[in-house]
Structures are given as structure tokens and as C-alpha cells.
Design a protein around this motif. Structure first.
Motif, PDB file in Angstrom:
ATOM      1  N   THR B 147     -28.523  -5.759 -17.176  1.00 60.26           N
ATOM      2  CA  THR B 147     -29.110  -6.025 -15.861  1.00 60.26           C
ATOM      3  C   THR B 147     -28.058  -6.627 -14.936  1.00 60.26           C
ATOM      4  O   THR B 147     -27.405  -7.584 -15.308  1.00 60.26           O
ATOM      5  N   PRO B 148     -27.880  -6.079 -13.707  1.00 59.03           N
ATOM      6  CA  PRO B 148     -26.924  -6.694 -12.787  1.00 59.03           C
ATOM      7  C   PRO B 148     -27.448  -8.052 -12.298  1.00 59.03           C
ATOM      8  O   PRO B 148     -28.645  -8.201 -12.040  1.00 59.03           O
ATOM      9  N   LEU B 152     -31.310  -9.018 -10.419  1.00 54.43           N
ATOM     10  CA  LEU B 152     -32.310  -9.909 -11.022  1.00 54.43           C
ATOM     11  C   LEU B 152     -32.581 -11.092 -10.095  1.00 54.43           C
ATOM     12  O   LEU B 152     -33.728 -11.511  -9.907  1.00 54.43           O
ATOM     13  N   ALA B 153     -31.495 -11.597  -9.469  1.00 54.06           N
ATOM     14  CA  ALA B 153     -31.648 -12.736  -8.568  1.00 54.06           C
ATOM     15  C   ALA B 153     -32.535 -12.348  -7.384  1.00 54.06           C
ATOM     16  O   ALA B 153     -33.436 -13.097  -6.985  1.00 54.06           O
ATOM     17  N   LEU B 201     -29.278 -14.170 -17.971  1.00 62.76           N
ATOM     18  CA  LEU B 201     -28.223 -13.164 -18.092  1.00 62.76           C
ATOM     19  C   LEU B 201     -27.122 -13.610 -19.040  1.00 62.76           C
ATOM     20  O   LEU B 201     -26.586 -12.812 -19.794  1.00 62.76           O
ATOM     21  N   GLY B 202     -26.791 -14.896 -18.993  1.00 64.52           N
ATOM     22  CA  GLY B 202     -25.705 -15.388 -19.851  1.00 64.52           C
ATOM     23  C   GLY B 202     -26.085 -15.369 -21.320  1.00 64.52           C
ATOM     24  O   GLY B 202     -25.228 -15.257 -22.201  1.00 64.52           O
ATOM     25  N   THR B 203     -27.390 -15.485 -21.597  1.00 65.69           N
ATOM     26  CA  THR B 203     -27.853 -15.547 -22.981  1.00 65.69           C
ATOM     27  C   THR B 203     -27.531 -14.278 -23.750  1.00 65.69           C
ATOM     28  O   THR B 203     -27.163 -14.329 -24.925  1.00 65.69           O
ATOM     29  N   GLY B 262     -17.032 -16.157 -11.286  1.00 64.31           N
ATOM     30  CA  GLY B 262     -17.185 -14.831 -10.693  1.00 64.31           C
ATOM     31  C   GLY B 262     -18.640 -14.506 -10.445  1.00 64.31           C
ATOM     32  O   GLY B 262     -19.026 -14.077  -9.368  1.00 64.31           O
ATOM     33  N   GLY B 263     -19.453 -14.745 -11.467  1.00 68.36           N
ATOM     34  CA  GLY B 263     -20.883 -14.461 -11.347  1.00 68.36           C
ATOM     35  C   GLY B 263     -21.520 -15.349 -10.311  1.00 68.36           C
ATOM     36  O   GLY B 263     -22.419 -14.935  -9.581  1.00 68.36           O
TER      37      GLY B 263
END
Lengths: 272, 332
Positions: B147-148, B152-153, B201-203, B262-263
Motif C-alpha cells: 500500500t502506498p 492510505l493517509a 505501513l511500517g509494521t 523519506g516517508g
């Protein structure tokens, strides 16, 4: 102590990925191991010796098919009983030194084995110290990680892990592989000592000559079959007391004996 | 003594890397079409004559050759002066300091949560391969891994802020309230949605890597031996698995420290969160050279710190990476 009747084992394989077939690895195997003695299982690589050990311990994959019956101390040994007894009544000294966790100190691992056998934390610590001292592993070796131990020391740690469980059947899978004569004799002496304590010891090896020095009975295996079970003293002279040609050929092939390769055993019916 | 020497060597290496980063980013700035004089003048540029421009340029030392300019900049850097940011009209050091503290609240909590959650999920999934729990966790991880972030945000903002109205739409606090006057609860309320998005997302990647290591362990001789000792799966996962699986999880988490920056640029843009990521975008768009260079150096420092920490932790967890304590002369 342990009686095996007509044990068969087949493991699945996939000739095409949608198709499952079973290959027979143990065939109609029968033997019995008595308390207070060492019973050697001798055979070439691929004879099914380690699979036999894993079958008794109940360590096979779930899709394995087995037949025949096992009895331990008179009662049937089914998968559930194996799970309940392993680590307490049944102990395995594994073949590979990679069975030791490289990230934990040896004393800790022996302690874990004791905890798994049902000891209290304090009792496990004490038992671990005693077992390690029993196998002449000093304080430094106790605090060492497996990669810091020599092959012989790592073997003795594995033996100590089997010792702390107080199991009455100890299966040692190729415990002398890759050891120099001094270390090998030490490991064999340790196993003989376990038998003297009244335990049943099953020694799996392909080294017939050194197995004979401590074993009371020897079972010769070949391609999943039990070729012959003979008393150790029958391996003597030219092997004339042995019944099967395969066992005689194995005995004759040793460097101390005739050192000949007799292919006559190939004529025996089950060794086609 | 050895520790002091190792620390000295590390610091020396750190200095060299920072020097390289400074050199490269300075070179890129020189080569870019960014003109600091134009950026400084802004809309006034039309009212300034070429003579006046040249006066400003020579005042600032732009007439000197590039290596001399670089040398001067380094000299200022060494004395701790990063220059002035014309976008925020503050010293660069102060801007980075403020922004970093805000980003740290967002990124730090998201990073820590995704490490802990990802590791726990990975251990649970890998402990029993192909179990229903493993299938659920793996499916979740694969979906979120692909997922980008910004998508998602955006969905999160649409659902929770606009449609349901549970969370604020933007910023680190209510608009028009000074930074000191914001209550802690309000700050947290503004943090919730960005943190959850980043964590989700990091998970994924940590879960997948931890799971792979766990699966490998459960098939290894170590696990078979433990089963032979009568250990349960939970016992093996706890005593052996956690140690083994923590290596890839830590590598990934610490190496992604820089990636989080970056994210965060994307996440901070979507949530209009005034952190370091947003400052980077501002500095780039409005040609704020000192701020851009300062952020570059700061991020490099962060990435290096993450890698150094990973190196150090490796030695703590895996004894095979340590040097022998003494020449091996163990009696057998």
C-alpha cells in the motif's frame, strides 16, 4: 524397556507437484532394547537409522505414515504418549552440533533442558551445573557459546542435556562423528556409564568397530530393513556366528579383519 | 582502551562520511539552477538593478571560486553556525531543532510501535507456519506492504477526519494557537492518525522478515532438538525464536530510520504536519539553500547513527560476531 514390533514408515514425496507418493523408509522393523545395556544400531548412510530415532521420539512430520507398534515400559507408545514422555522419559542426543542454539550459553541450554524435563528453576540450574561438571566441562566451557566449544566439548554438552532429563531411554544419534580417538572414547564411555546407571541406551552409528566396545547387542540395518540382531560377542573371528551374509560382509569389511568386500550378501532375498 | 580506540575510529569514520555528504550536497547546490540571491530577494527581484545584485553577491562571497566558498561554509559549520533560513527567518539550527522535536514525536512513536507490533506479529505468525493465525497475519502484511503511504493517509483523512470527524484534519495543534499554549491531550489528538498510518505501513516489512526467520528456525535442528526435549512451540518461540528473530527485525528497523524521514515527507504533507519533512519540501521549493544543506547533513547523521546502533546491537545479541575474549586456549 523399549520394544518395537513390525515398525514401518513411509514419507511423502512429490514426483509432480500435484501428485503425492509415499516412499518406504522403514520396513517391518522389530527390535527391543533392555534397561542397563547399550544397543547399537549399525548401518550405512540412508539405512534409516536416524529416521528410526525420530520415529521413536515422535519427531516426524505430520504427513508421515507409520505402521507397527511400539511399547515403552510395557505400555503402548503412541504419538500422544511420545509427546508426553519425550524430554522426561525419552531423550535424544542429536546427530548434528547445529542442534545447539548459537545464541545461548551452554549452561543455559542445559538448564532449559532440565526445565523442560519438569524441574523447578533453582533445581534446573543446579542440575545443569552438576551435569556439566559430570562431563568435565569447566566453568569457562559452561559460560561459552557453542561456537567457542570444540567438537568434543559440544558433544558432551549435548550428552549433558540428555543426562539432566533423567530419561530412562537415551537415543544417541551418531555421537562420535568427526571426533578424534580420545574424544570418541570419552563420549562412548559416557554412554556406557549411562547404561550402568540402569538406563537403556540406543547407540546409532555406522562405526561397527567402536560400537562393539560398549554395546551388548547390535542390530544391523540395511535400506530400512532390520537385517540381523546379534549379541556383540558374535562379531568375532570370521563372523561365522552371524546369520546373515550382510552382517558377515560388514564385519569382514573392517580394516582389522579381512578388509575384503564380499558382494555375496547381494544374493539375500530382501537385498535385491 | 580497546573501547576508546573503537569509539575514536567510529567518530573518525563518521566525520569522513559527513564531510563527503557535505561535499556532494554542496556540489549539487552549486550545479543546480537555484540562485540564493534571487531566492533572498523574492518578489523584489524585479526592482533590483544588476549592479545592486552584484553588490549583494560579492557581499555574500559568491564571486569567490567554488572550493573557497565550500571552505568558508565548512569553517562556519565547524563553529556550529549553519546559517540563516530566509523561509523561516530563523537560524537553521533552531528551525531543525524545533521541527525535529515535532517529527520525533510522530516518527519516533510510529517507529517504536511498528517495531514492537511487527516483531510480535512476525513471531506469532512464524511460530506455526500455515496456521490460521499465520495466514491472517501474512495476508495483512502483504496487503499493507504493497500500500502506498500517501494513499492510505488520504483515505485515513477522508474517513476519520472529514466523514467521521474523530480526528483533526491538519497540523500539530489547533490553527491560530501559539505553540506553548497547546495542551498535551490536544497534541496527542493531532498525532493519532498520522502515527497509526505510519505504524500500519511500517509494521508490514518487519512482520514479514521476522516471520521468515522464525519459520527457518522452526524447521532447524535447534527446534527439532528442543521438541525432542519436550518443549512446546511457545517455549521454542520464546527461548530461541525471540533472539534469532530479533536480528533481522533490528537491522530493518534501524536501517529504516533514514527511510522514515523519506516517508515522513509524504505523511507530513498529507496531514499538513509541521515537521522536518514539511520543512524540507518548503526549503526545496523556495530555494532555501542553508536550510536544505542543514537538513541533508542532519538526515545523514541520523542514518549513520541508526547503522552504528545496529552494528553495536548485533554484537550484543549474536556472540559469534564478537571478537574472541582471549586467545582460545580452552582446556578440553
Amino acid at each position: 524397556m523399549l520394544r518395537i514390533e513390525q515398525l514401518s514408515l513411509a514419507l511423502p514425496y512429490y514426483p509432480r507437484f500435484w501428485r503425492r507418493r509415499y516412499a518406504t523408509h522403514l520396513n517391518q522393523l522389530s527390535l527391543s532394547v533392555t534397561a542397563g545395556s547399550v544397543h547399537a544400531i549399525v548401518g550405512a548412510s540412508g539405512a534409516g537409522k536416524s529416521l528410526l530415532a525420530h520415529t521413536i521420539m515422535g519427531l516426524l512430520p505430520e504427513d508421515a505414515r507409520s505402521g507397527g507398534r511400539c511399547f515403552f515400559k510395557g505400555a503402548a507408545l503412541d504419538e500422544r504418549r511420545k509427546r508426553a514422555l519425550r524430554g522426561r522419559e525419552l531423550a535424544l542426543i542429536p546427530q548434528s552440533l547445529s542442534a545447539l542454539d548459537p545464541l545461548a550459553r551452554s549452561q543455559r541450554q542445559v538448564g532449559w533442558a532440565a526445565r523442560r524435563a519438569g524441574l523447578s528453576p533453582a533445581g534446573a540450574h543446579q542440575a545443569a551445573c552438576q551435569a556439566l561438571a559430570h562431563y568435565q566441562l569447566d566453568e569457562r566451557a559452561c559460560q561459552a557459546y557453542p561456537h567457542e566449544l570444540s567438537g568434543g566439548m559440544a558433544r558432551r554438552v549435548l550428552t549433558a542435556m540428555a543426562q539432566v532429563t533423567q530419561a530412562s531411554l537415551v537415543i544417541a544419534d551418531e555421537p562420535t562423528v568427526g571426533l578424534d580417538p580420545l574424544q570418541r572414547d570419552r563420549v562412548l564411555d559416557a554412554l556406557a556409564a549411562l547404561a550402568r546407571q540402569g538406563k537403556a541406551v540406543m547407540l546409532i552409528t555406522h562405526d561397527l568397530r567402536h560400537a562393539l566396545s560398549i554395546a551388548e547387542h547390535v542390530t544391523v540395518m540395511h535400506e530400512g530393513h532390520c537385517v540381523e540382531t546379534a549379541a556383540a560377542h558374535m562379531f568375532h573371528g570370521t563372523g561365522q556366528a552371524l546369520q546373515s551374509a550382510y552382517a558377515r560382509a560388514l564385519w569382514q569389511a573392517l580394516p582389522d579383519n579381512a578388509f575384503t568386500l564380499d558382494s555375496g550378501y547381494m544374493k539375500e532375498p530382501y537385498l535385491a | 582502551m580497546r573501547l576508546a580506540l573503537a569509539t575514536l575510529r567510529r567518530l573518525l569514520r563518521l566525520g569522513l562520511i559527513l564531510l563527503c555528504v557535505a561535499g556532494v550536497s554542496f556540489g549539487l547546490m552549486m550545479a543546480s539552477p537555484v540562485d540564493p540571491v534571487n531566492a533572498y530577494l523574492g518578489p523584489l527581484v524585479a526592482q533590483v538593478s544588476p549592479e545592486q545584485r552584484e553588490l549583494i553577491a560579492s557581499r555574500w562571497g559568491f564571486d569567490a571560486p567554488a572550493p573557497v566558498q565550500f571552505g568558508r561554509w565548512l569553517q562556519q559549520l565547524a563553529s556550529g553556525n549553519l546559517g540563516m533560513s530566509h523561509v523561516y527567518d530563523q537560524p537553521v539550527g533552531d528551525v531543525i531543532g524545533q521541527r525535529f522535536m515535532r517529527s520525533l514525536a510522530l516518527l519516533g512513536s510510529a517507529w517504536l510501535l511498528s517495531l514492537l507490533l511487527g516483531f510480535a506479529l512476525g513471531v506469532l505468525a512464524g511460530a506455526k507456519e500455515h496456521s490460521p493465525l499465520d495466514k491472517i497475519i501474512s495476508a495483512y502484511a502483504y496487503v499493507t506492504a504493497s500500500t502506498p503511504t500517501f494513499w492510505l493517509a488520504l483515505l485515513g483523512v477522508l474517513l476519520f477526519s472529514v466523514y467521521l470527524g474523530w480526528t483533526p484534519v491538519c497540523c500539530a495543534g489547533p490553527v491560530g494557537v501559539s505553540d506553548q499554549a497547546i495542551h498535551l491531550a490536544t497534541r496527542l489528538h493531532h498525532l493519532v492518525l498520522p502515527v497509526i498510518t505510519l505504524t500500519l505501513l511500517g509494521t508490514a516489512s518487519i512482520t514479514l522478515h521476522t516471520r521468515a526467520r522464525m519459520v527457518a528456525l522452526m524447521r532447524s535442528d535447534i527446534a527439532t532438538h528442543a521438541f525432542a526435549q519436550g518443549a512446546s512451540r511457545a517455549d521454542i518461540a520464546w527461548r530461541h525464536g525471540v533472539r534469532h528473530a530479533s536480528l533481522p527485525a533490528l537491522t530493518l528497523a534501524l536501517a529504516s530510520l533514514g527511510e522514515l524521514f523519506g516517508g515522513s515527507v509524504l505523511i507530513e504533507q498529507v496531514f499538513a504536519y509541521p515537521g522536518l519533512g514539511q520543512a524540507t519540501v518548503e526549503a526545496g521549493l523556495r530555494s532555501d539553500v542553508p536550510l536544505l544543506l542543514g537538513i541533508t547533513l542532519f538526515t545523514a547523521l541520523f542514518v549513520i547513527a541508526g547503522n552504528t546502533l545496529a552494528d553495536t546491537l548485533y554484537h550484543v545479541i549474536d556472540p559469534r560476531m564478537r571478537r574472541p575474549r582471549k586467545p582460545a586456549a580452552m582446556s578440553s
